[in-house]
Scaffold this active site. Sequence first.
Site, PDB file in Angstrom:
ATOM      1  N   GLU A 197      94.244  83.780  55.614  1.00  0.00           N
ATOM      2  CA  GLU A 197      94.833  85.092  55.087  1.00  0.00           C
ATOM      3  C   GLU A 197      93.674  85.459  53.920  1.00  0.00           C
ATOM      4  O   GLU A 197      93.467  86.769  53.826  1.00  0.00           O
ATOM      5  CB  GLU A 197      96.022  84.973  54.206  1.00  0.00           C
TER       6      GLU A 197
ATOM      7  N   ASN B  76      90.918  79.900  59.188  1.00  0.00           N
ATOM      8  CA  ASN B  76      90.762  78.999  58.166  1.00  0.00           C
ATOM      9  C   ASN B  76      89.383  78.457  58.493  1.00  0.00           C
ATOM     10  O   ASN B  76      89.029  78.193  59.332  1.00  0.00           O
ATOM     11  CB  ASN B  76      91.835  78.121  58.024  1.00  0.00           C
ATOM     12  N   ILE B  77      88.617  77.937  57.153  1.00  0.00           N
ATOM     13  CA  ILE B  77      87.435  77.475  57.383  1.00  0.00           C
ATOM     14  C   ILE B  77      87.511  76.136  56.587  1.00  0.00           C
ATOM     15  O   ILE B  77      87.423  76.385  55.309  1.00  0.00           O
ATOM     16  CB  ILE B  77      86.108  78.296  57.247  1.00  0.00           C
TER      17      ILE B  77
ATOM     18  N   CYS C 268      91.506  79.511  53.187  1.00  0.00           N
ATOM     19  CA  CYS C 268      92.432  79.916  54.207  1.00  0.00           C
ATOM     20  C   CYS C 268      92.157  81.263  55.224  1.00  0.00           C
ATOM     21  O   CYS C 268      91.530  82.006  54.633  1.00  0.00           O
ATOM     22  CB  CYS C 268      93.893  79.939  53.488  1.00  0.00           C
TER      23      CYS C 268
ATOM     24  N   CYS D 216     100.186  79.698  51.768  1.00  0.00           N
ATOM     25  CA  CYS D 216     100.034  78.818  50.828  1.00  0.00           C
ATOM     26  C   CYS D 216      99.960  79.355  49.448  1.00  0.00           C
ATOM     27  O   CYS D 216     100.016  80.539  49.321  1.00  0.00           O
ATOM     28  CB  CYS D 216      98.726  77.813  51.006  1.00  0.00           C
TER      29      CYS D 216
ATOM     30  N   CYS E 288      96.892  81.405  48.457  1.00  0.00           N
ATOM     31  CA  CYS E 288      96.946  82.648  49.403  1.00  0.00           C
ATOM     32  C   CYS E 288      98.015  83.569  48.742  1.00  0.00           C
ATOM     33  O   CYS E 288      98.025  84.991  48.563  1.00  0.00           O
ATOM     34  CB  CYS E 288      97.262  82.594  50.940  1.00  0.00           C
TER      35      CYS E 288
END
Length: 149
Positions: free
Chosen positions: A64, A51-52, A62, A95, A98
């Site tokens: 993923e 995640n960034i 995210c 989430c 995603c």
Amino acid sequence: MSRSTPSAGCDEAVLIAAAREARRQAHAPYSGFSVGAVVQARSGKLYTGCNIENASFGLTVCAERVALFKALSEGERQFQAVVIATDATTPTPPCGACRQVLWEFCGDIRIISAGPQGKTAEWSLAALLPAAFDDRNLAATTPSSPEPD
């Protein structure tokens, strides 16, 4: 980092280790919730992501989606598993955003989540996203016309 060597037949421990390693690259200064992910393509290749976060929270990406977009940008189109690693006490599913993106590109894929003490959980994406929205919903549309006065 994507692993370019085929990893067909990777066992769950290898996938979890790759997700945990990816988590180390996370940029999560606002939430403090670092996430790593690995997408296993049917070719056997593994694509990792973390995640960034961004100060404009809506621009955060995210783990993923980072991993999946890396795989897609390398030409992969078929996938067999997504593994997520966090430090949460309870294994964490993807989430909602995603889930929708994974459904679009992966369909009913296997999702595995691993916590720090070796606790894992597994779901099918269909179980996490019942009544998913996809291209079948778009095909059923008809042009609307104004109601008569």
